[in-house]
Enzyme design. Structure first.
Site, PDB file in Angstrom:
ATOM      1  N   ASP A  60      51.622  27.133  25.960  1.00  0.00           N
ATOM      2  CA  ASP A  60      52.696  27.036  27.163  1.00  0.00           C
ATOM      3  C   ASP A  60      52.477  28.141  27.785  1.00  0.00           C
ATOM      4  O   ASP A  60      52.513  29.438  27.414  1.00  0.00           O
ATOM      5  CB  ASP A  60      54.020  26.945  26.461  1.00  0.00           C
ATOM      6  CG  ASP A  60      55.012  26.371  27.421  1.00  0.00           C
ATOM      7  OD1 ASP A  60      55.019  27.032  28.587  1.00  0.00           O
ATOM      8  OD2 ASP A  60      55.708  25.529  27.122  1.00  0.00           O
ATOM      9  N   SER A 110      57.957  23.355  32.509  1.00  0.00           N
ATOM     10  CA  SER A 110      57.255  22.602  31.249  1.00  0.00           C
ATOM     11  C   SER A 110      57.568  21.355  30.971  1.00  0.00           C
ATOM     12  O   SER A 110      57.009  20.823  29.957  1.00  0.00           O
ATOM     13  CB  SER A 110      57.550  23.724  30.159  1.00  0.00           C
ATOM     14  OG  SER A 110      57.094  24.904  30.172  1.00  0.00           O
ATOM     15  N   HIS A 171      62.539  21.389  22.371  1.00  0.00           N
ATOM     16  CA  HIS A 171      62.059  22.116  23.558  1.00  0.00           C
ATOM     17  C   HIS A 171      61.234  21.023  24.517  1.00  0.00           C
ATOM     18  O   HIS A 171      60.829  20.147  23.857  1.00  0.00           O
ATOM     19  CB  HIS A 171      61.338  23.419  22.989  1.00  0.00           C
ATOM     20  CG  HIS A 171      61.535  24.342  24.143  1.00  0.00           C
ATOM     21  ND1 HIS A 171      60.619  24.916  25.004  1.00  0.00           N
ATOM     22  CD2 HIS A 171      62.584  25.186  24.489  1.00  0.00           C
ATOM     23  CE1 HIS A 171      60.889  25.895  25.832  1.00  0.00           C
ATOM     24  NE2 HIS A 171      62.309  25.873  25.520  1.00  0.00           N
ATOM     25  N   ASP A 337      54.436  31.373  26.789  1.00  0.00           N
ATOM     26  CA  ASP A 337      55.369  31.393  27.807  1.00  0.00           C
ATOM     27  C   ASP A 337      56.419  32.185  27.922  1.00  0.00           C
ATOM     28  O   ASP A 337      56.955  32.919  28.798  1.00  0.00           O
ATOM     29  CB  ASP A 337      55.785  30.056  27.784  1.00  0.00           C
ATOM     30  CG  ASP A 337      56.797  29.750  29.173  1.00  0.00           C
ATOM     31  OD1 ASP A 337      56.253  29.458  30.365  1.00  0.00           O
ATOM     32  OD2 ASP A 337      57.998  29.578  28.768  1.00  0.00           O
ATOM     33  N   HIS A 341      57.591  35.435  30.237  1.00  0.00           N
ATOM     34  CA  HIS A 341      58.920  35.494  30.820  1.00  0.00           C
ATOM     35  C   HIS A 341      59.677  36.596  30.694  1.00  0.00           C
ATOM     36  O   HIS A 341      60.501  36.882  31.640  1.00  0.00           O
ATOM     37  CB  HIS A 341      59.989  34.156  30.458  1.00  0.00           C
ATOM     38  CG  HIS A 341      59.555  32.813  31.319  1.00  0.00           C
ATOM     39  ND1 HIS A 341      59.377  32.748  32.460  1.00  0.00           N
ATOM     40  CD2 HIS A 341      59.407  31.532  30.381  1.00  0.00           C
ATOM     41  CE1 HIS A 341      59.176  31.318  32.764  1.00  0.00           C
ATOM     42  NE2 HIS A 341      58.927  30.913  31.662  1.00  0.00           N
ATOM     43  N   ASP A 378      50.302  23.891  30.142  1.00  0.00           N
ATOM     44  CA  ASP A 378      51.091  23.276  31.110  1.00  0.00           C
ATOM     45  C   ASP A 378      51.244  23.664  32.383  1.00  0.00           C
ATOM     46  O   ASP A 378      51.528  23.102  33.526  1.00  0.00           O
ATOM     47  CB  ASP A 378      52.451  22.916  30.473  1.00  0.00           C
ATOM     48  CG  ASP A 378      53.275  24.311  29.934  1.00  0.00           C
ATOM     49  OD1 ASP A 378      52.401  25.457  29.997  1.00  0.00           O
ATOM     50  OD2 ASP A 378      54.279  24.256  29.371  1.00  0.00           O
TER      51      ASP A 378
END
Length: 524
Positions: A60, A110, A171, A337, A341, A378
């Protein structure tokens, strides 16, 4: 125009940098290239076997810059310069690019991307397992617009299926494999608006237990979404945030157990010790929920309570491989991911290295003759590294010069936006005054945001095994599950598949043979 002082500084650094002795000999590079050429020529013989097994690794947020930086980190963890290192995914013979946009978003999220690479249909941002006719948060646009995933196709064909993730099992990425939701954030009914509940929409955790009741392996985080509101967590008894969230009072773990046949061996585990005590070859169904929310970052992981991604993948394959018809396994390195972030590149890259180790573990347990393995992302992130760093420079280190504008040093790793934007005394923070090698250091960013954003560029798709050559250029992201299904003879497109063989699985039909003819020297 580059300053002559900058050029001098760069030249000095590069001259003094580590150059392995063997690389000074032109023969080294020529021999390496010739060996690569020989390997490439072997690919003229296409692998057109039927894929008994399909494994999809989803990093991710693992854009190309993340892959490159993770490669360097992997090498440096083994005390090498790093640039010459090969990730496990680097060894895959076929590479393509995937266009990641959502139907309503240039830079995707995502959920819409998961719907694309699992269900074969592009979708709107924030929605999972539904077509673009469904609008985010609008429950009443869901019915009739559901789309099924390759996990469902595999299950319907008699294969075993599994989901392994380092995020919550409900998720965005894993949920597209089994759920149909107008909003990715509907983890439990506690997160759903009253209107959606009154219109009959179900939360994603509920759908995990009810939509496809016989998923053999489910492992990851997300424990709190399975239990009634305010129920104390088994591991974090004093943490209110870890308590159950469900307003309907359901215990979804008990419901999961009740759906399993009595003659089958079903196990629910919540820690690594329980997991590793199991004999996977005698387990029919496994539910492992190791954290109330997402699992811990690999760098922070408690090796007593939380298994690594590699350990979960190994156990999953052992359980799933008992099925003579094969299996489909979705593996998500989901916290790459999250690290990005948060602007924490060190966390993100260590997550990527751990996923690469899991890829290697899976490769050692399977064969390219009957297992199609795909590694992709993704979407990307606005993560970059540069600054003319010399060979072997720590991936988390400083560039070899200071800025020619504010005269301050800067790290090679930077973000286009995010929480790392810091101004001290009206100027950019001097990174030499902070511990930029800390696990949770937030790399500097150009634009201040509480959360760094995704990137919109194409991402890589690595493939090996049966029909991997069908991933060969620049593709729409929703093409990926169609390749997996074609290779495995599952789903709707079965025209190329003959009737089941005596072994119980599909065998190649005319189209498979047609695809093989050019490699035999028969051209049209």
């Amino acid at each position: 125009m580059i300053s002559p002082f900058l050029v001098l500084a760069i030249g000095t650094c590069l001259t003094n940098s580590l150059v392995p002795e063997k690389e000074k000999d032109p023969k080294y590079w020529r021999d390496q290239a010739q060996q690569t050429l020989k390997n490439a020529l072997r690919l003229q013989k296409l692998n057109t076997n039927v894929a008994k097994n399909v494994i999809m690794f989803l990093g991710d947020g693992m854009g190309v810059s993340t892959v490159t930086a993770a490669r360097i980190l992997k090498g440096q963890l083994h005390h090498n310069p790093g640039e010459e290192t090969r990730l496990e995914m680097d060894k895959f013979p076929y590479v393509a690019l995937s266009k990641t946009y959502n139907t309503n978003a240039q830079v995707p999220d995502s959920a819409g991307t998961a719907t694309a690479y699992l269900c074969g249909v592009k979708a709107n941002e924030g929605t999972v397992g539904v077509s673009a006719a469904t609008q985010r948060t609008q429950c009443n646009t869901t019915q009739g617009n559901e789309v099924t995933s390759i996990l469902r196709w595999a299950k319907d064909s008699g294969k075993s299926v599994g989901i392994v993730t380092t995020t919550r099992v409900n998720h965005a990425t894993p949920s597209a494999a089994y759920a149909h939701s107008a909003d990715r954030d509907w983890y439990s009914d506690n997160e759903m608006p009253p209107e959606a509940l009154s219109q009959g929409c179900k939360d994603i955790a509920y759908q995990l237990m009810h939509n496809i009741r016989d998923i053999e392996v489910i492992m990851g985080g997300g424990r709190k979404y399975m239990f009634p509101k305010n129920r104390t967590d088994v591991e974090y008894e004093m943490d209110e945030k870890a308590r159950g969230t469900r307003l309907d009072g359901l215990n979804l773990v008990d419901i999961w157990k009740s759906f399993k046949p009595r003659h089958k061996h079903s196990h629910y585990v919540w820690n690594r010790t329980e997991l590793l005590t199991l004999d996977p070859y005698s387990v029919d169904y496994l539910l492992g929920l190791f954290e109330p929310g997402d699992m811990q970052y690999e760098l922070n992981r408690n090796s007593t309570t939380d298994p690594s991604l590699s350990e979960m993948v190994e156990i999953a394959i052992k359980i799933l491989s008992k099925n003579p018809k094969g299996f489909f396994l979705l593996v998500e390195g989901g916290r790459i991911d999250h690290g990005h972030h948060e602007g924490k590149a060190k966390q993100a890259l260590h997550e990527a290295v751990e996923m690469d180790q899991a890829i290697g573990r899976a490769g050692a347990m399977t064969s390219v003759e009957d297992t199609l393995t795909i590694v992709t992302a993704d979407h990307s992130h606005v993560f970059t590294f540069g600054g003319y760093t010399p060979r072997g420079n720590s991936i988390f280190g400083l560039a070899p010069m200071v800025s020619d504008t504010d005269k301050k040093p800067f790290t090679s790793i930077l973000y286009g936006n995010g929480p790392g934007y810091k101004v001290v005394g009206g100027e950019r923070e001097n990174v030499s005054m902070v511990d930029y090698a800390h696990n949770n250091y937030q790399a500097q960013s150009a634009v201040p945001l509480r959360h760094e954003t995704h990137g919109g560029e194409d991402v890589a798709v690595f493939a090996k095994g049966p029909m991997a050559h069908l991933l060969h250029g620049v593709h729409e992201q929703n093409y990926i599950p169609h390749v997996m299904a074609y290779a495995a003879c599952i789903g709707a497109n079965l025209d190329h598949c003959a009737s089941a063989s005596s072994a119980g699985g599909p065998s190649p039909g005319p189209l498979f043979l047609l695809l093989a003819l050019p490699s035999l020297g028969i051209l049209f």
